[in-house]
Design an enzyme around this catalytic site. Structure first.
Site, PDB file in Angstrom:
ATOM      1  N   PHE A  49       3.364   1.967  16.939  1.00 17.46           N
ATOM      2  CA  PHE A  49       3.277   2.239  15.511  1.00 17.46           C
ATOM      3  C   PHE A  49       2.767   1.043  14.702  1.00 17.46           C
ATOM      4  CE2 PHE A  49       6.563   5.527  16.762  1.00 17.46           C
ATOM      5  CZ  PHE A  49       5.600   6.523  16.895  1.00 17.46           C
ATOM      6  N   HIS A  78     -16.896   1.720 -13.279  1.00 15.96           N
ATOM      7  CA  HIS A  78     -15.893   1.269 -12.303  1.00 15.96           C
ATOM      8  C   HIS A  78     -16.371   0.084 -11.471  1.00 15.96           C
ATOM      9  CE1 HIS A  78     -13.022   1.253  -8.973  1.00 15.96           C
ATOM     10  NE2 HIS A  78     -14.060   1.236  -8.176  1.00 15.96           N
ATOM     11  N   GLU A  84       6.678   2.376   8.386  1.00 15.20           N
ATOM     12  CA  GLU A  84       6.144   1.162   9.003  1.00 15.20           C
ATOM     13  C   GLU A  84       5.201   0.425   8.061  1.00 15.20           C
ATOM     14  OE1 GLU A  84       5.780   4.212  10.306  1.00 15.20           O
ATOM     15  OE2 GLU A  84       7.107   4.255  12.056  1.00 15.20           O
ATOM     16  N   PRO A 125      -7.573  -3.755  -0.552  1.00 14.26           N
ATOM     17  CA  PRO A 125      -7.195  -2.542   0.170  1.00 14.26           C
ATOM     18  C   PRO A 125      -6.086  -1.860  -0.637  1.00 14.26           C
ATOM     19  CG  PRO A 125      -7.378  -4.406   1.672  1.00 14.26           C
ATOM     20  CD  PRO A 125      -7.426  -4.962   0.265  1.00 14.26           C
ATOM     21  N   LEU A 126      -6.337  -0.661  -1.074  1.00 13.31           N
ATOM     22  CA  LEU A 126      -5.471  -0.086  -2.110  1.00 13.31           C
ATOM     23  C   LEU A 126      -4.068   0.236  -1.620  1.00 13.31           C
ATOM     24  CD1 LEU A 126      -8.177   1.996  -3.969  1.00 13.31           C
ATOM     25  CD2 LEU A 126      -7.118  -0.145  -4.693  1.00 13.31           C
ATOM     26  N   HIS A 135       3.459   7.789  22.417  1.00 12.31           N
ATOM     27  CA  HIS A 135       4.334   6.651  22.144  1.00 12.31           C
ATOM     28  C   HIS A 135       4.033   5.444  23.032  1.00 12.31           C
ATOM     29  CE1 HIS A 135       6.354   9.614  19.788  1.00 12.31           C
ATOM     30  NE2 HIS A 135       7.352   8.814  19.463  1.00 12.31           N
ATOM     31  N   SER A 189      16.922   0.807  19.043  1.00  6.19           N
ATOM     32  CA  SER A 189      15.867   0.670  20.045  1.00  6.19           C
ATOM     33  C   SER A 189      15.142  -0.669  19.948  1.00  6.19           C
ATOM     34  CB  SER A 189      14.832   1.791  19.886  1.00  6.19           C
ATOM     35  OG  SER A 189      15.443   3.054  20.048  1.00  6.19           O
ATOM     36  N   HIS A 228     -16.557  -5.184 -10.530  1.00  2.81           N
ATOM     37  CA  HIS A 228     -15.878  -4.052 -11.151  1.00  2.81           C
ATOM     38  C   HIS A 228     -15.416  -4.395 -12.564  1.00  2.81           C
ATOM     39  CE1 HIS A 228     -15.608  -3.590  -6.773  1.00  2.81           C
ATOM     40  NE2 HIS A 228     -15.491  -2.305  -6.958  1.00  2.81           N
TER      41      HIS A 228
END
Lengths: 660, 660
Positions: B435, B260, B409, B119-120, B471, B382, B29
């Site tokens: 999550f 690019h 998260e 990884p953007l 969940h 929790s 790039h």
């Protein structure tokens, strides 16, 4: 017109049903339904176009409870307005095994639940997809058949999740002005006041994404109504910030995080009954209130009837197209088109990368099915998801069938879920397989809901080469195969790619992912077969009676298996090759078929440029696996295959070693 | 002061190294390095405090290339300023197997690479964590030892990813005013102009999150410098929008998406050489330019020396603490504290939920280690991640050790990576296991980088009950175990929980996840053992010579295995129970140990309230698996365990059926 007093009683019916159901279940979230009851009452008594007797009416307004933990708000509304599925017994049965009234709204459990929510931020992003679908279908079928609003109730949690930004930015960019989001602005999160974790000016944030925003008192019905009217006139999507008190009505707990996710307790419920002057027993709605709600449920009966008449009078072809697509059925011509394409492939035996083969298959599919709507998370040229039929959709022109989602994998996947839920469209994405990690929660929800979305996942292994380990999937196939109900395909050549596409389209009640290569692959399917051989998930690509060695492979590694077969055969070792394009479909075959495919060769070898996890079930824990056991590396892909020992030579050596 | 002419030549050195390396690799790039060369040159010649001869100097400024595809920008800077690891040969070897100059910057490949990006959106979120670490350690150790800036170069892709919103909102909320983000505002995405996918007003968006923003011409060195000076004075984090031309200098391709991610080609490179009046051959930097860059690399030598003197003169205890923590070593007292705690557990045999047991273990750990920094994504009560030692950090007071991350998260996990990379802290999170899907890309990067972050993942199965399938983790353990180098723990009781925590802390070069229950569990470890039995990943909890049945289980299902053992033993069937708290550690044991633990009982049964995937390697494909094969359901957890057949009775029945 509903008087203020009647409004209050109607809203309180939601409040008491919610707090009583949570109390009985001894589990759940009363705070949101109590706080947002006024908003919901205004929406459902004055604005929502919906028909509880015909919940799947395609032109209904959509209501998405993005803050899914407030499920009792939705269940109360469905019960009160007269949806058959949600009876008072279901309300009493809240959160019990087998109930339609699950802890969070579950799509498919009851009519009127437009999407499964609970994982925060998903609902608002689904709604963006629904609004895209509405806008697209309005363009295609005209306002006579399609013109409705999509309403969302979102909480602070939804707005803190990153996916909400992707959704908001996409909606603002596309000028989805029939999307109206109520923000339940109650200043409370689970850990305490929102101020302990967030200082965002949400109005400024939404406006930065080209939204219209309005602020109202979320307990003032007329103010809420005026805001909705204003929103409906906007040429942008609108966020209505409704200042509410969480657990409104509970004298001691309202306005605190204590009311978010726990039963109020008998004392506080009694105090609330007193404070709100509510005499009715638990689960009993005073008849005047229930009547008023049921009347609200009849508001759109006429509109629905008129719509039905318009549909009946519509051009027969248009009507048929509309009905077929909302039924989720495919065009009858699809099979023959794919068959003809496969025939051509058998004749020409091309060796494209499967991403290119996917484009070629899509060229056939998009020519037959007008309902496919493609896109990419800013990797169009790499994902090969754009075909001659799919012009780009722009904010002012939705005649195209292709969405530039931007670098927003999560928002893309969730919007696709929304499109599929809306009906009338079959969405497919474009992204790198590695970035399935970025949208995994939405893929999981598609699988849980059982909806048809198709993820085109290219650059599916170390075969992508120089971009290196951050971009090379190693564990992604295993991780996606782990999701129940998701079909993960990894076709080996152009023919298998076409077959996998066909299967993804045919299964209207489950999502698919299609893993595709960056690099060219030789044709391993050289003869024309009418039958879709991928349909059983695994099949004999090269048979051999009494094979000493069976090689199982997927995708780009089938070519390696075929070459190893040649070498082994030349050495007099009888070898079988099984292509395994889809584990899930294979495991759904009768046990006898599975056993026959697995076979009883003394040597079983699996070849896949990913991790071993999941393969032991096929090759046994003493089988040989040739693949990855670490992250990849940056370098030209042919060198990487050698470096990591994923070659025909390695397969041959392993087979010989095992045969001793 | 560097003249404009010299600046231009220094920036052009980056441009030519970048385009020549990409050309030679025939992959990469060039667009970003060429476009952002002026920004980087200003930053590294006028502002960055860094010492190429001591790249790990704790008080250096951090530079994060969030737009990791522009890796040649970073490699050029490291080479030019004199980092030993990046030689001209490494530059020539760009993107080749074994090179330090991988396709995207890989942490650990070469000093000076502060984090792995590509990884953007990850880099900007890592940087937020670095800035948190700096602020926290400044509070703890004083400005004498810790006070530096964190700079980020982010592209449009980073800002479109949802994670960026989580990061931006958190940074704004916490007033991280030493965080300065350069936005490479070049109007170009891969699919074409940004306008095809985005209409965000980034200034308004950042300001909505309480940032300071500035706009400059990204090719005007003095304007960039003035902006940085202004940013350094701000009491908020600052985003500097640098309007740039992607591929600046390439006469025909600059400003287009063609530049690019592809080599420019020999003709365009020649044209660029001509246009920029650059005579030097490929990979050759004119000596005056190289000298100027090497001089820039010496800018902070004095500052570093002075800092070292301050460290030497510091209070010995403080100095020792600082040095130990930046070395990543633990306090020597930790083992004895955990041992004492385990002794107490063996005496009292409590039966808490493992999330509570984790809190108790943390109470011990946080008392010994001052470097742990906890938090939760709005689930503190929790997740049980807050202990008596961890007051909440607030925007104006960083004396605490607990971060309310909000419902973010992904931002949390990436910020934790940043803290671990910064050094001096051991971050642990709080979230629901389900999550983990939301932050999987960051967990993967922690595993790829080999850094110590610890994810507390509670509510780890259908045992969470009423919240239902959205969940309830089913496939998450398998999906996380799939990530190479990640240790996934699932302890069975309070003792195992303490041991797993100890292991997570001891492994300073890899991340961990600890899956914990919502529900109470009986103590299965009833005798005190000094040895950490979890360290080998799997061990005999209940031995039995010549066992007819071996039951393997993890976490909450070990209790079920123990009860089944009792029932089977009562029936005269000799049974062994193996607890498997960590697959990864088990598979790293010598083969003999693995074989011994797997054993050769005729009947092998695994019990885990998750999917089978991954278990065949232990029980064989003919083994019995008792767990989940679908999504869960909403209901009280004891009913769910019965409904899905995960009970001692089911284990006994399966064993008897197999024994015939």
């Amino acid at each position: 017109m509903i008087s203020r007093e009647k409004h209050d009683r109607m809203a309180n019916a939601i409040r008491f049903l919610s707090m009583d159901a949570v109390e009985k279940a001894n589990s759940g979230h009363p705070g949101l339904p109590m706080g947002a009851a006024d908003i919901a009452t205004v929406l459902f008594t004055r604005f929502m176009t919906f028909d509880p007797k015909a919940p799947s009416w395609p032109n209904r307004d959509r209501f998405v409870l993005s803050a899914g933990h407030g499920s009792m708000l939705l269940y109360s509304l469905l019960y009160l307005t007269g949806y058959e599925d949600i009876t008072i017994d279901e309300i009493k049965n809240f959160r019990q095994l087998g109930a339609k009234t699950a802890g969070h709204p579950e799509y498919g459990h009851a009519a009127g639940i437009e999407t499964t929510t609970g994982p925060l931020g998903q609902g608002i992003a689904n709604a963006v997809g629904m609004a895209i679908a509405e806008r697209k279908l309005r363009d295609e079928f005209g306002s006579d058949l399609m013109e409705h609003y999509t309403y969302v109730l979102a909480g602070d949690g939804c707005l803190m999740e990153g996916i909400s930004q992707e959704a908001i930015a996409l909606a603002g960019h596309l000028k989805l002005n029939k999307l109206i989001v109520f923000w339940d602005d109650n200043n409370i999160s689970i850990d305490g006041p929102i101020s302990i974790a967030d200082s965002t000016d949400q109005h400024a944030r939404f406006r930065a994404s080209q939204w219209n925003t309005i602020a109202v008192d979320g307990h003032d019905p007329d103010a809420i109504a005026a805001a909705v009217e204003q929103a409906q006139k906007s040429d942008k999507p609108t966020m209505i910030a409704c200042k509410t008190v969480i657990g409104w009505g509970a004298p001691n707990k309202a306005g605190t995080h204590k009311v978010h996710g726990s039963p109020l307790g008998a004392d506080e419920i009694a105090a609330t009954r007193k404070a709100l002057n509510w005499d009715a027993e638990a689960f009993s709605v005073p008849s005047d209130v229930l009547d008023a709600w049921r009347l609200a449920g009849l508001r759109s009966t006429k509109a629905h009837k008129e719509w039905q008449e318009r549909l009946e009078k519509a051009d027969p072809e248009k009507k048929a197209q509309f009905v077929r697509r909302f039924a989720g059925d495919l065009e009858s011509g699809l099979d023959s088109a794919i068959s003809a394409y496969k025939k051509k492939l058998a004749e020409t035996r091309p060796n494209p990368a499967t991403r290119k083969a996917s484009e070629d298959a899509l060229e056939v599919i998009n020519g037959v099915l007008k309902e496919t709507i493609g896109g990419s998370a800013d990797l169009t040229g790499s994902n090969n998801t754009k075909t001659s039929q799919t012009a780009s959709i722009t904010p002012d022109d939705f005649s195209g069938r292709y969405i530039h989602y931007g670098v927003r994998e999560h928002g893309m996947a969730a919007a696709m879920n929304g499109m599929a839920l809306h009906g009338g469209l079959i969405p497919y994405s474009g992204g790198f397989l590695i970035f399935s990690d970025y949208c995994r929660p939405s893929i999981r929800l598609a699988a849980l809901m059982g909806i048809r979305v198709i993820h085109v996942l290219t650059h599916d292994s170390i075969g992508l080469g120089e971009d290196g380990p951050t971009h090379q999937p190693v564990e992604q196939m295993a991780a996606l195969r782990a999701i129940p109900n998701l079909m993960m395909f990894r076709p080996a050549d152009a023919t298998e790619t076409a077959e996998c596409w066909q299967l993804a389209l045919e299964h209207k009640d489950r999502p698919s992912g299609i893993a595709l290569t960056r690099q060219n692959l030789m044709a391993v399917r050289t003869e024309f077969e009418e039958e879709n051989l991928c349909a059983k998930g695994a099949y004999d690509l090269i048979s051999s009676a009494d094979a000493q060695v069976t090689i199982f492979a997927t995708g780009s590694e089938v070519e390696i298996a075929v070459k190893a077969h040649e070498a082994l055969t030349a050495k007099g070792i009888s070898t079988r090759v099984v292509s395994v394009p889809c584990f899930e479909l294979f495991y759904e075959q009768p046990e006898a078929y599975q056993k026959a495919i697995i076979g009883n060769s003394p040597v079983k070898i699996a070849v896949e440029a990913g991790i071993r996890q999941g393969w032991d079930h096929i090759i046994g824990s003493d089988g040989t696996f040739i693949g990855m056991s670490s992250f990849g590396a940056s370098g030209p892909y042919k060198e990487l295959y050698k470096h990591f020992g994923i070659t025909p030579e390695a397969v041959v050596a392993a087979a010989e070693a095992k045969l001793g």
